[in-house]
Design a protein around this motif. Structure first.
Motif, PDB file in Angstrom:
ATOM      1  N   TRP A  40      -5.128 121.602 132.885  1.00  0.00           N
ATOM      2  CA  TRP A  40      -5.081 120.213 131.747  1.00  0.00           C
ATOM      3  C   TRP A  40      -5.021 119.036 132.296  1.00  0.00           C
ATOM      4  N   PRO A  41      -5.959 118.274 132.215  1.00  0.00           N
ATOM      5  CA  PRO A  41      -6.402 116.811 132.382  1.00  0.00           C
ATOM      6  C   PRO A  41      -4.722 115.634 131.647  1.00  0.00           C
ATOM      7  N   ALA A  42      -4.434 115.378 132.115  1.00  0.00           N
ATOM      8  CA  ALA A  42      -3.519 114.419 131.119  1.00  0.00           C
ATOM      9  C   ALA A  42      -3.870 113.085 129.862  1.00  0.00           C
ATOM     10  N   ALA A  43      -2.982 113.406 128.667  1.00  0.00           N
ATOM     11  CA  ALA A  43      -3.533 113.229 127.764  1.00  0.00           C
ATOM     12  C   ALA A  43      -3.823 111.236 127.965  1.00  0.00           C
ATOM     13  N   LEU A  44      -4.581 111.275 127.519  1.00  0.00           N
ATOM     14  CA  LEU A  44      -4.796 109.513 127.781  1.00  0.00           C
ATOM     15  C   LEU A  44      -3.861 109.019 126.315  1.00  0.00           C
ATOM     16  N   PRO A  45      -3.793 107.397 126.762  1.00  0.00           N
ATOM     17  CA  PRO A  45      -2.815 106.707 125.915  1.00  0.00           C
ATOM     18  C   PRO A  45      -3.028 106.944 124.585  1.00  0.00           C
ATOM     19  N   GLY A  46      -2.657 107.474 123.229  1.00  0.00           N
ATOM     20  CA  GLY A  46      -2.701 107.401 122.026  1.00  0.00           C
ATOM     21  C   GLY A  46      -3.592 109.057 121.696  1.00  0.00           C
ATOM     22  N   ASP A  47      -3.687 109.626 122.795  1.00  0.00           N
ATOM     23  CA  ASP A  47      -4.701 111.062 122.988  1.00  0.00           C
ATOM     24  C   ASP A  47      -5.323 111.014 120.908  1.00  0.00           C
ATOM     25  N   SER A  48      -5.951 110.227 121.415  1.00  0.00           N
ATOM     26  CA  SER A  48      -7.035 110.323 119.743  1.00  0.00           C
ATOM     27  C   SER A  48      -8.397 110.557 120.137  1.00  0.00           C
ATOM     28  N   TRP A  49      -9.661 110.681 119.357  1.00  0.00           N
ATOM     29  CA  TRP A  49     -10.546 111.434 119.404  1.00  0.00           C
ATOM     30  C   TRP A  49     -11.478 109.384 119.946  1.00  0.00           C
ATOM     31  N   ASP A  50     -10.608 108.669 119.675  1.00  0.00           N
ATOM     32  CA  ASP A  50     -11.337 107.403 120.228  1.00  0.00           C
ATOM     33  C   ASP A  50     -12.030 107.915 121.579  1.00  0.00           C
ATOM     34  N   THR A  51     -11.041 108.301 122.629  1.00  0.00           N
ATOM     35  CA  THR A  51     -11.794 108.507 123.769  1.00  0.00           C
ATOM     36  C   THR A  51     -12.500 110.009 124.125  1.00  0.00           C
ATOM     37  N   GLY A  52     -12.838 110.503 123.052  1.00  0.00           N
ATOM     38  CA  GLY A  52     -12.367 111.921 123.729  1.00  0.00           C
ATOM     39  C   GLY A  52     -12.084 112.688 122.247  1.00  0.00           C
ATOM     40  N   VAL A  53     -12.464 114.211 122.949  1.00  0.00           N
ATOM     41  CA  VAL A  53     -11.268 115.638 122.623  1.00  0.00           C
ATOM     42  C   VAL A  53      -9.707 115.240 122.766  1.00  0.00           C
ATOM     43  N   GLY A  74     -19.896 121.558 135.914  1.00  0.00           N
ATOM     44  CA  GLY A  74     -18.685 121.717 134.775  1.00  0.00           C
ATOM     45  C   GLY A  74     -18.488 122.932 134.070  1.00  0.00           C
ATOM     46  N   LEU A  75     -19.917 122.653 133.554  1.00  0.00           N
ATOM     47  CA  LEU A  75     -19.259 123.405 131.704  1.00  0.00           C
ATOM     48  C   LEU A  75     -19.743 124.191 131.954  1.00  0.00           C
ATOM     49  N   VAL A  76     -20.737 125.592 132.981  1.00  0.00           N
ATOM     50  CA  VAL A  76     -20.874 126.854 133.341  1.00  0.00           C
ATOM     51  C   VAL A  76     -19.680 127.576 133.846  1.00  0.00           C
ATOM     52  N   ASP A  77     -18.850 126.767 134.557  1.00  0.00           N
ATOM     53  CA  ASP A  77     -17.528 126.710 135.505  1.00  0.00           C
ATOM     54  C   ASP A  77     -16.196 126.791 134.599  1.00  0.00           C
ATOM     55  N   SER A  78     -16.768 126.376 134.020  1.00  0.00           N
ATOM     56  CA  SER A  78     -15.279 126.039 132.618  1.00  0.00           C
ATOM     57  C   SER A  78     -15.373 126.023 131.622  1.00  0.00           C
ATOM     58  N   PRO A  79     -14.961 126.772 131.257  1.00  0.00           N
ATOM     59  CA  PRO A  79     -14.830 127.423 129.681  1.00  0.00           C
ATOM     60  C   PRO A  79     -14.420 126.702 128.744  1.00  0.00           C
ATOM     61  N   VAL A  80     -12.934 125.559 129.055  1.00  0.00           N
ATOM     62  CA  VAL A  80     -12.627 124.759 128.137  1.00  0.00           C
ATOM     63  C   VAL A  80     -13.739 123.126 128.098  1.00  0.00           C
ATOM     64  N   GLY A  81     -13.963 123.385 129.911  1.00  0.00           N
ATOM     65  CA  GLY A  81     -15.500 122.152 129.213  1.00  0.00           C
ATOM     66  C   GLY A  81     -16.183 122.980 129.152  1.00  0.00           C
ATOM     67  N   GLN A  82     -16.342 123.323 128.792  1.00  0.00           N
ATOM     68  CA  GLN A  82     -17.969 123.699 128.216  1.00  0.00           C
ATOM     69  C   GLN A  82     -17.303 123.474 126.288  1.00  0.00           C
ATOM     70  N   LEU A  83     -16.259 123.719 125.762  1.00  0.00           N
ATOM     71  CA  LEU A  83     -15.997 123.815 124.546  1.00  0.00           C
ATOM     72  C   LEU A  83     -15.342 122.574 124.554  1.00  0.00           C
ATOM     73  N   GLY A  84     -15.056 121.915 125.310  1.00  0.00           N
ATOM     74  CA  GLY A  84     -14.699 120.142 124.623  1.00  0.00           C
ATOM     75  C   GLY A  84     -15.840 119.589 124.589  1.00  0.00           C
ATOM     76  N   TRP A  85     -17.000 119.876 125.579  1.00  0.00           N
ATOM     77  CA  TRP A  85     -18.258 119.066 125.318  1.00  0.00           C
ATOM     78  C   TRP A  85     -18.995 119.624 123.907  1.00  0.00           C
ATOM     79  N   ILE A  86     -18.958 120.926 123.302  1.00  0.00           N
ATOM     80  CA  ILE A  86     -19.849 120.539 122.386  1.00  0.00           C
ATOM     81  C   ILE A  86     -18.427 120.748 121.259  1.00  0.00           C
ATOM     82  N   MET A  87     -17.355 120.541 121.479  1.00  0.00           N
ATOM     83  CA  MET A  87     -16.579 119.852 120.251  1.00  0.00           C
ATOM     84  C   MET A  87     -16.363 118.469 120.142  1.00  0.00           C
ATOM     85  N   ASP A  88     -16.765 117.536 120.906  1.00  0.00           N
ATOM     86  CA  ASP A  88     -16.994 116.799 120.226  1.00  0.00           C
ATOM     87  C   ASP A  88     -17.689 116.168 119.460  1.00  0.00           C
TER      88      ASP A  88
END
Length: 373
Positions: free
Chosen positions: A29-42, A245-259
């Motif tokens: 998992w990446p570190a959350a960016l400041p605020g961990d909000s939808w403003d910077t992505g999922v 990245g998307l074909v190798d990482s299910p979480v990457g694929q999910l995050g890309w779609i959930m955005d």
């Protein structure tokens, strides 16, 4: 070339599901960016919780059974394998209706409307070339026109001389194109979420002629072009690079779609799994993951620009458009390319109409085609 239509059943090997579970358990998992909000992505906190549900409670086998409850087939058209559902109505005189999904959706978008439509329609629901079980692609050039020709061929193989078409997102571009390539066969075009991107800034004298609803839609379109074009820029220029990245990482694929589900469901202030059933959200993402089609779907959806944005010929086929609260269609920008005979504005619902507002969408489809039979 063979025109054979072959029965198809989704049967994902257990080893693939075991591999998925292992990947989810070992996500970096990446570190959350400041605020961990939808403003910077999922947000990391939100996606972690959804992934934990995916790992421990979600059942692909249940989803697989729901999909397999409907007749599914494959055929080869113009060198490309095309997967489709074909559900015939009990009424032999029902109207054939071709439903086309978009990105980042799938044929699963229509699971909720199939039972609502089959009293009046024979349904044909193909996966776009390069998407899901119609992927990956084997050739370039799968723009909206080539896809439309393939859809006309598919309906011909199924024995449907005359039929209606419906779609949203990419499906809202493909469906009118089917009418352009086969105007003598398509009885009507129904679109949800029609796209209009005028040239900004709009002159003041023209701006004064719009309604308040239209001004809101144009303001949101301008904001979209300014703030949300990143995914199009990547998918239309570097789909292969993104695919690693998307074909190798299910979480990457999910995050890309959930955005996109967060941005395009309505209301935007509510997280997507409180608007759309989270099992469905995961099933939709699973179709991309299990077929490894993140790259080919991006390539077909956004990298083929031979027909996107060009002025299109009006087919003359009667067309209905329904605009839910998230979407931003403005009628005057669409009238040159479409013979609009029905326009419906809805003050709720988002871009994924078949999932968010199935009853409203189906009601509009039925009323429109009732006058065309």
């Amino acid at each position: 070339m063979s025109e054979e239509i072959t029965q198809f059943r989704i049967e994902i090997p257990q080893a693939r599901l075991d591999d998925l579970r292992s990947r989810l358990e070992n996500t970096v998992w990446p570190a959350a960016l400041p605020g961990d909000s939808w403003d910077t992505g999922v947000p990391v906190s939100w996606l972690r919780e959804l992934v934990e549900y995916w790992r421990t409670e979600y059942s692909w086998r249940d989803a697989e059974a729901k999909l397999n409850a409907y007749p599914q087939f494959t055929t080869t058209i113009d060198g490309q394998r095309i997967y489709f559902m074909h559900i015939r109505s009990a009424d032999e005189n029902a109207t054939p209706l071709l439903l086309t999904h978009g990105w980042p959706g799938s044929v699963a978008e229509f699971l909720g409307v199939i039972p609502l439509l089959t009293d009046e329609f024979h349904l044909v629901i193909p996966a776009l070339p390069g998407f899901g079980f119609s992927g990956p692609t084997t050739e370039s050039g799968w723009d909206t026109t080539r896809t439309a020709r393939a859809w006309a061929t598919l309906m011909d193989r199924l024995g449907y001389e005359r039929f209606g078409v419906q779609g949203g997102d990419i499906g809202a571009a493909v469906s009118p194109e089917v009418a352009r390539v086969a105007p003598d066969r398509v009885i009507g075009v129904h679109i949800n979420g029609p796209l209009t991107i005028p040239e900004f800034p709009i002159p003041e004298d023209e701006w004064a002629t719009f309604t308040d609803v239209e001004r809101d839609r144009l303001n949101r379109t301008e904001a979209f072009l300014r703030e949300e074009m990143g995914y199009i820029a990547i998918q239309s220029t570097r789909p292969q690079t993104l695919a690693y990245g998307l074909v190798d990482s299910p979480v990457g694929q999910l995050g890309w779609i959930m955005d996109k589900f967060r941005e395009w469901t309505h209301p935007r202030s509510v997280v997507p799994d409180e608007i759309v059933d989270r099992d469905w959200l995961l099933t939709n993402a699973m179709i991309y993951w299990l077929t490894g089609t993140a790259g080919s779907a991006a390539y077909v959806g956004y990298a083929q620009d031979t027909s996107w944005g060009e002025a299109a010929k009006n087919s003359g086929v009667p067309t209905a458009m329904i605009v839910f609260a998230h979407d931003a269609g403005v009628r005057r920008y669409l009238e040159a390319e479409h013979t609009i005979v029905r326009w419906t504005d809805v003050d709720r619902g988002g871009h994924f109409a078949a999932v968010e507002e199935p009853e409203t969408l189906v009601g509009d489809i039925k009323e429109f085609f009732a006058g065309l039979r």
